[in-house]
Design a protein around this motif. Sequence first.
Motif, mmCIF file in Angstrom:
data_model
loop_
_atom_site.group_PDB
_atom_site.id
_atom_site.type_symbol
_atom_site.label_atom_id
_atom_site.label_comp_id
_atom_site.label_asym_id
_atom_site.label_seq_id
_atom_site.Cartn_x
_atom_site.Cartn_y
_atom_site.Cartn_z
ATOM 1 N N TRP A 152 0.850 -1.193 0.000
ATOM 2 C CA TRP A 152 0.000 0.000 0.000
ATOM 3 C C TRP A 152 0.885 1.241 0.000
ATOM 4 C CZ3 TRP A 152 -3.101 -1.981 4.771
ATOM 5 C CH2 TRP A 152 -3.889 -3.072 4.398
ATOM 6 N N ARG A 153 0.639 2.168 -0.880
ATOM 7 C CA ARG A 153 1.460 3.373 -0.976
ATOM 8 C C ARG A 153 0.668 4.661 -0.798
ATOM 9 N NH1 ARG A 153 4.627 0.352 0.448
ATOM 10 N NH2 ARG A 153 6.511 -0.323 -0.577
ATOM 11 N N LYS A 154 -0.636 4.606 -0.961
ATOM 12 C CA LYS A 154 -1.488 5.771 -0.696
ATOM 13 C C LYS A 154 -2.194 5.523 0.630
ATOM 14 C CE LYS A 154 -2.457 7.154 -5.423
ATOM 15 N NZ LYS A 154 -3.520 7.436 -6.401
ATOM 16 N N LEU A 155 -1.911 6.380 1.609
ATOM 17 C CA LEU A 155 -2.435 6.159 2.950
ATOM 18 C C LEU A 155 -3.215 7.368 3.440
ATOM 19 C CD1 LEU A 155 0.857 4.721 4.411
ATOM 20 C CD2 LEU A 155 -1.096 3.435 3.568
ATOM 21 N N LEU A 156 -4.331 7.096 4.075
ATOM 22 C CA LEU A 156 -5.139 8.126 4.702
ATOM 23 C C LEU A 156 -5.165 7.858 6.194
ATOM 24 C CD1 LEU A 156 -7.132 10.517 4.658
ATOM 25 C CD2 LEU A 156 -8.961 8.838 4.271
ATOM 26 N N VAL A 157 -4.652 8.799 6.966
ATOM 27 C CA VAL A 157 -4.646 8.701 8.421
ATOM 28 C C VAL A 157 -5.787 9.566 8.932
ATOM 29 C CG1 VAL A 157 -3.325 9.135 10.530
ATOM 30 C CG2 VAL A 157 -2.149 8.360 8.447
ATOM 31 N N VAL A 158 -6.679 8.961 9.705
ATOM 32 C CA VAL A 158 -7.849 9.662 10.237
ATOM 33 C C VAL A 158 -7.757 9.659 11.755
ATOM 34 C CG1 VAL A 158 -10.375 9.729 10.338
ATOM 35 C CG2 VAL A 158 -9.225 8.855 8.279
ATOM 36 N N THR A 159 -7.878 10.834 12.351
ATOM 37 C CA THR A 159 -7.855 10.928 13.812
ATOM 38 C C THR A 159 -8.557 12.209 14.241
ATOM 39 O OG1 THR A 159 -6.442 10.717 15.771
ATOM 40 C CG2 THR A 159 -5.599 12.081 13.954
ATOM 41 N N ASN A 160 -8.655 12.397 15.544
ATOM 42 C CA ASN A 160 -9.299 13.595 16.086
ATOM 43 C C ASN A 160 -8.535 14.851 15.711
ATOM 44 O OD1 ASN A 160 -10.001 11.272 17.982
ATOM 45 N ND2 ASN A 160 -11.473 12.842 18.552
ATOM 46 N N GLU A 161 -9.262 15.939 15.671
ATOM 47 C CA GLU A 161 -8.679 17.244 15.349
ATOM 48 C C GLU A 161 -7.532 17.593 16.308
ATOM 49 O OE1 GLU A 161 -10.725 21.311 13.906
ATOM 50 O OE2 GLU A 161 -11.354 20.597 15.877
ATOM 51 N N PHE A 162 -7.719 17.330 17.608
ATOM 52 C CA PHE A 162 -6.682 17.695 18.579
ATOM 53 C C PHE A 162 -5.422 16.848 18.411
ATOM 54 C CE2 PHE A 162 -9.233 14.563 21.011
ATOM 55 C CZ PHE A 162 -8.253 13.661 21.366
ATOM 56 N N GLN B 148 -8.731 21.434 25.333
ATOM 57 C CA GLN B 148 -7.553 22.284 25.524
ATOM 58 C C GLN B 148 -6.401 21.510 26.152
ATOM 59 O OE1 GLN B 148 -7.101 25.272 24.244
ATOM 60 N NE2 GLN B 148 -4.998 25.195 24.984
ATOM 61 N N ALA B 149 -6.705 20.681 27.148
ATOM 62 C CA ALA B 149 -5.673 19.872 27.806
ATOM 63 C C ALA B 149 -5.048 18.885 26.814
ATOM 64 C CB ALA B 149 -6.264 19.131 29.001
ATOM 65 N N ARG B 150 -5.869 18.280 26.002
ATOM 66 C CA ARG B 150 -5.349 17.335 25.008
ATOM 67 C C ARG B 150 -4.525 18.045 23.948
ATOM 68 N NH1 ARG B 150 -9.135 12.166 24.302
ATOM 69 N NH2 ARG B 150 -9.684 11.923 26.482
ATOM 70 N N LYS B 151 -4.972 19.217 23.521
ATOM 71 C CA LYS B 151 -4.204 19.995 22.536
ATOM 72 C C LYS B 151 -2.821 20.330 23.078
ATOM 73 C CE LYS B 151 -7.828 22.253 19.836
ATOM 74 N NZ LYS B 151 -8.429 23.545 19.471
ATOM 75 N N GLU B 152 -2.752 20.734 24.329
ATOM 76 C CA GLU B 152 -1.465 21.068 24.941
ATOM 77 C C GLU B 152 -0.565 19.838 25.027
ATOM 78 O OE1 GLU B 152 -2.535 22.936 28.640
ATOM 79 O OE2 GLU B 152 -3.445 24.663 27.614
ATOM 80 N N HIS B 153 -1.131 18.716 25.434
ATOM 81 C CA HIS B 153 -0.371 17.463 25.518
ATOM 82 C C HIS B 153 0.136 17.055 24.137
ATOM 83 C CE1 HIS B 153 0.682 13.336 26.594
ATOM 84 N NE2 HIS B 153 -0.007 12.962 25.523
ATOM 85 N N GLU B 154 -0.736 17.122 23.146
ATOM 86 C CA GLU B 154 -0.367 16.725 21.787
ATOM 87 C C GLU B 154 0.698 17.651 21.200
ATOM 88 O OE1 GLU B 154 -1.416 13.980 20.089
ATOM 89 O OE2 GLU B 154 -2.474 13.392 21.909
ATOM 90 N N LYS B 155 0.615 18.933 21.504
ATOM 91 C CA LYS B 155 1.612 19.881 21.001
ATOM 92 C C LYS B 155 2.990 19.547 21.563
ATOM 93 C CE LYS B 155 2.868 23.369 18.559
ATOM 94 N NZ LYS B 155 2.873 23.228 17.091
ATOM 95 N N ARG B 156 3.059 19.227 22.855
ATOM 96 C CA ARG B 156 4.346 18.824 23.454
ATOM 97 C C ARG B 156 4.884 17.569 22.765
ATOM 98 N NH1 ARG B 156 1.456 20.143 28.108
ATOM 99 N NH2 ARG B 156 1.117 17.931 28.608
ATOM 100 N N GLY B 157 4.000 16.619 22.480
ATOM 101 C CA GLY B 157 4.414 15.406 21.793
ATOM 102 C C GLY B 157 4.891 15.673 20.381
ATOM 103 N N GLU B 158 4.194 16.539 19.670
ATOM 104 C CA GLU B 158 4.593 16.906 18.308
ATOM 105 C C GLU B 158 5.987 17.537 18.304
ATOM 106 O OE1 GLU B 158 3.386 20.101 14.808
ATOM 107 O OE2 GLU B 158 2.126 19.934 16.582
ATOM 108 N N ILE B 159 6.217 18.440 19.226
ATOM 109 C CA ILE B 159 7.527 19.091 19.323
ATOM 110 C C ILE B 159 8.607 18.058 19.627
ATOM 111 C CG2 ILE B 159 8.897 20.685 20.732
ATOM 112 C CD1 ILE B 159 6.289 22.419 20.923
#
Length: 119
Positions: free
Chosen positions: A14-24, A70-81
């Motif tokens: 498979w070479r074309k992939l669609l990742v679906v998840t929550n906005e946050f 908001q709490a999840r967004k902050e957690h996810e941002k730290r993980g992204e960084i």
Amino acid sequence: AFYTRTSFTDIAGWRKLLVVTNEFHIERSKAIFDWIFHAPATSSATNDDGGYEMYYLSCNNIGLTSEAIQARKEHEKRGEINVKSKLAREYLTLKEIWEFLTTYHDFYAASKLAKRGTA
């Protein structure tokens, strides 16, 4: 992302992939999937990125309070960084990523799983 690639996409071709998840969660997911799906298998492998076409779709954050979002967004941002500034720069190949996951990652390292199981 690692197990998606090594257990499914590489094997099935498979070479074309669609990742679906929550906005946050979408930006951290994108950082992780881009890292994993552009990593060569080993340091001696070519720099071929596997020819993946990655697409991302976020779902609305329904059913959560604004405080929880908001709490999840902050957690996810730290993980992204962390992924972009540390992990993706330190673990460059699938072999190195596998070693990181099975040795240090809180959810995949056997020693950490065993420790949690006895707590």
